[in-house]
Structure formats: structure tokens, C-alpha cells
Design an enzyme around this catalytic site. Structure first.
Site, PDB file in Angstrom:
ATOM      1  CE  LYS A  29      -3.175   2.853   2.627  1.00  0.00           C
ATOM      2  NZ  LYS A  29      -3.691   3.223   3.958  1.00  0.00           N
ATOM      3  CD  GLN A  30       4.220   4.596  -0.923  1.00  0.00           C
ATOM      4  OE1 GLN A  30       3.776   5.485  -0.193  1.00  0.00           O
ATOM      5  NE2 GLN A  30       5.301   3.891  -0.615  1.00  0.00           N
TER       6      GLN A  30
END
Length: 352
Positions: free
Chosen positions: A239-240
């Protein structure tokens, strides 16, 4: 109205630049593209059959089930941002069951939240929607505030409540990052031994990452390297935050970088900046999901669809969106999540 026309209408003046862009720096042929058998990409890895089973549960649940894309509802803001400021717009979400209900009603692949939220209703829902237990947090009650991710429970506790996956955050670049990397690497190893999938929030955090009025915390090069560290400790999904700029290493003046690196791998187009992140996730073999960001009111629908289009066209694997959904009435929250899912279901939104 055809779905692609609805997406174009939502994007407005950004439609052409996003939907018709052709990426030339890292060609799509070099990427592992999300598809119906995304979990099978791990068959040659050391992930056990139980981990593959968990990944399949995640990828095959909800409206996007079987597409290779993910739509996840994350609600850990009660700890990360304080509960009152997170839930005052819709106090229903002080009740943890409503968080799970929103994810189910919206057809999400899974719901990511705290030990307390998911444990409260585990017997009722853990077999109905994949649980992703966020095992560490940064709490803001300590004064003065500190910025450190600390464990709030054990991996075994997450497994006992029927979790499909565990999630964790590392503040890469922070003074505490060395400990966090070691801590989460060990936690992910245990999660894999128990058969759970792993998702890593790969955030950067350092006061020096703001310079001359520019915030490089979401720079493509810094976040890309955080992603590469994340896949190294065997996160199954990254997740970014969507990149908003680049040249963090160059402009701050640290790390290893050359001008040729920037020129060869990316441009300033948002799809190319996101593809830089995908490339750092083993060229897409580890799925990249971008965060939906905070709620800004009426502009949320366009912002959510825009982020989804950028992620999909870059070669990413979906969106993990919370505040834009739960900080509004249930019906509207479901609608905005579904609008994102439509981007991934629309075949005319192609990989650039």
C-alpha cells in the site's frame, strides 16, 4: 450511459490526459499485469498453500472478485488520527460493526482495521468477508506527539480471530525505521507460517523530506524505494500513497541517484510516476494498491476515480480507500467505493 462515458464525465477536463496517455518509459510488456489468476503469481515462490489460499480469498471476494484487482476498506483512523476527528462527520462508525457492514455493502475484497474493531464482531463476520488486521499503529495521545509505529497485538491473535491477512506500517526514513523493519519482517514471517497474507503500508516519514516548500514524502523515487524495501521483507501486497512529485533523492541530497535514472525510468506524468512505484514492486509481481487519501467534500468522487484510473493504467492492483467513504452517509460511502470499482471493471480503461 456507458460506463466509460460515466468515467470520462467524472474525470472532466482530466479525461483525455489520463485515459489516452501512452507510457513509453517502462513498457507495459515488462510488467506482470493483474488478472484472474493474480494469486497464482506466487506459485513459484516459497509461500505455502495456506498463504495462497488466503491470497485467493482476498482476490476472489466482492465486486472485483476474480479480476486481479482489489478494493479494500481501511479504517484505523480511530488510532492514527484520533477517533473524534475521524468519526464526528458520521458517528455511526464509532460502532465497529458499521465499519464491517460498509465494506460488505460496498462489495469490497476485504476490510482492514484494528484488533479491537475486527475482534468485536469476528464470530459474526470473519467467514463472510476477509479480515485484514492492522497490527501496529502510531497513536497521537502521547504529548508531545511522537511518530512511531508500535505493535498493538500479536500475529497469533489476528490468526485466532480468523484473519485472512495482517497489515502493518513502516515509516521508512524515520529514526525508528530500523526497528520497525526488523519487527515487521519477523511478524510477516510468522503470518506466512500461519497461512495469512501480508500487506505493508510503505510510508516515508522524516522532517527533512520537506525542503524549500516541497513535500517529498510522496515523491516517486522515495516511495518507490520504500516499496522495494517492503517487497524485500515479503509483503504480498504494497500500500502506497499516489506519487505527487519526484526527485526526492536529488533535491534533498541523499541516497544513491543519477539524473539518467530519472530520465530513463519516468516522466512527470502521474501514470508514469505511479508506474515507477509498480516497477519497484518487482515489476508488478507484488500488487501495488494506492491509498484514497483524505476527504475533501464534493471533490472526493472525482479524486477517487482519478486515483483509480492512474493506478490501473500504471499497472497497479487497486485502491484502499477509507475516509472518502466512511466520513459520509452509508449510501454515499457505498456509491464512492462502487465508482472506484467501476474503473477496474471497465475494459476500456487499459494499461498505458
Amino acid at each position: 450511459m456507458r460506463l466509460i462515458e460515466k468515467i470520462r464525465e467524472t474525470l472532466g477536463e482530466d479525461a483525455s490526459s489520463l485515459l489516452e496517455y501512452k507510457s513509453t518509459k517502462i513498457p507495459k510488456e515488462k510488467l506482470t499485469i493483474p488478472g484472474p489468476h493474480s494469486a497464482d503469481y506466487f506459485i513459484e515462490s516459497d509461500r505455502s498453500p495456506q498463504v495462497l489460499k488466503s491470497l485467493n480469498q482476498l482476490y476472489n471476494h466482492g465486486e472485483l472478485g476474480g479480476t486481479g484487482y482489489l478494493s479494500i476498506l481501511p479504517v484505523d483512523q480511530g488510532i492514527e488520527h484520533t477517533a473524534a476527528v475521524s468519526f464526528y462527520k458520521n458517528p455511526d462508525y464509532f460502532d465497529p460493526e458499521n465499519i464491517i457492514k460498509l465494506a460488505m455493502e460496498a462489495g469490497c475484497n476485504g476490510v482492514a482495521s484494528t484488533f479491537g474493531v475486527l475482534a468485536m464482531h469476528a464470530r459474526k463476520y470473519a467467514h463472510k468477508i476477509p479480515f485484514i488486521v492492522k497490527i501496529n499503529h502510531n497513536e497521537l495521545l502521547t504529548y508531545p506527539n511522537k511518530y512511531d509505529q508500535i505493535p498493538f497485538g500479536s500475529v497469533r491473535e489476528a490468526w485466532d480471530m480468523g484473519a485472512t491477512a495482517v497489515g502493518a506500517t513502516i515509516y521508512f526514513g524515520s529514526e525508528e525505521s530500523t526497528r520497525q523493519i526488523q519487527e515487521i519482517a519477523a511478524a510477516f514471517e510468522e503470518a506466512h507460517q500461519l497461512g495469512m497474507a501480508t500487506i505493508l503500508w510503505c510510508y516515508t516519514r522524516n522532517s527533512a523530506f520537506k525542503k524549500d516548500g516541497t513535500d517529498y514524502h510522496s515523491a516517486a523515487d522515495l516511495t518507490g524505494q520504500a516499496n522495494h524495501l517492503g517487497v524485500t521483507i515479503k509483503a504480498d501486497i504494497i500500500k502506497q500513497k499516489l506519487p505527487e512529485t519526484n526527485y526526492g533523492f536529488r533535491d534533498i541530497g541523499f541516497g544513491k541517484q543519477t539524473e539518467d535514472m530519472y530520465q530513463k525510468l519516468t516522466t512527470d506524468h502521474p501514470i508514469d510516476l505511479c508506474r515507477f512505484q509498480v516497477a519497484n514492486c518487482y515489476m508488478g509481481k507484488i500488487g501495488l494498491i494506492n491509498s484514497g487519501g483524505g476527504s475533501q467534500g464534493d471533490s472526493d468522487f472525482k479524486a477517487a476515480v482519478k486515483t483509480a484510473v492512474i493506478n490501473k493504467r500504471a499497472g497497479g492492483s487497486g485502491l484502499i480507500m477509507g475516509r472518502k467513504a466512511f466520513q459520509r452517509p452509508l449510501k454515499d460511502g457505498v456509491e464512492i467505493i462502487r465508482s472506484v470499482q467501476e474503473v477496474y471493471l471497465e475494459p476500456e480503461v487499459t494499461i498505458a
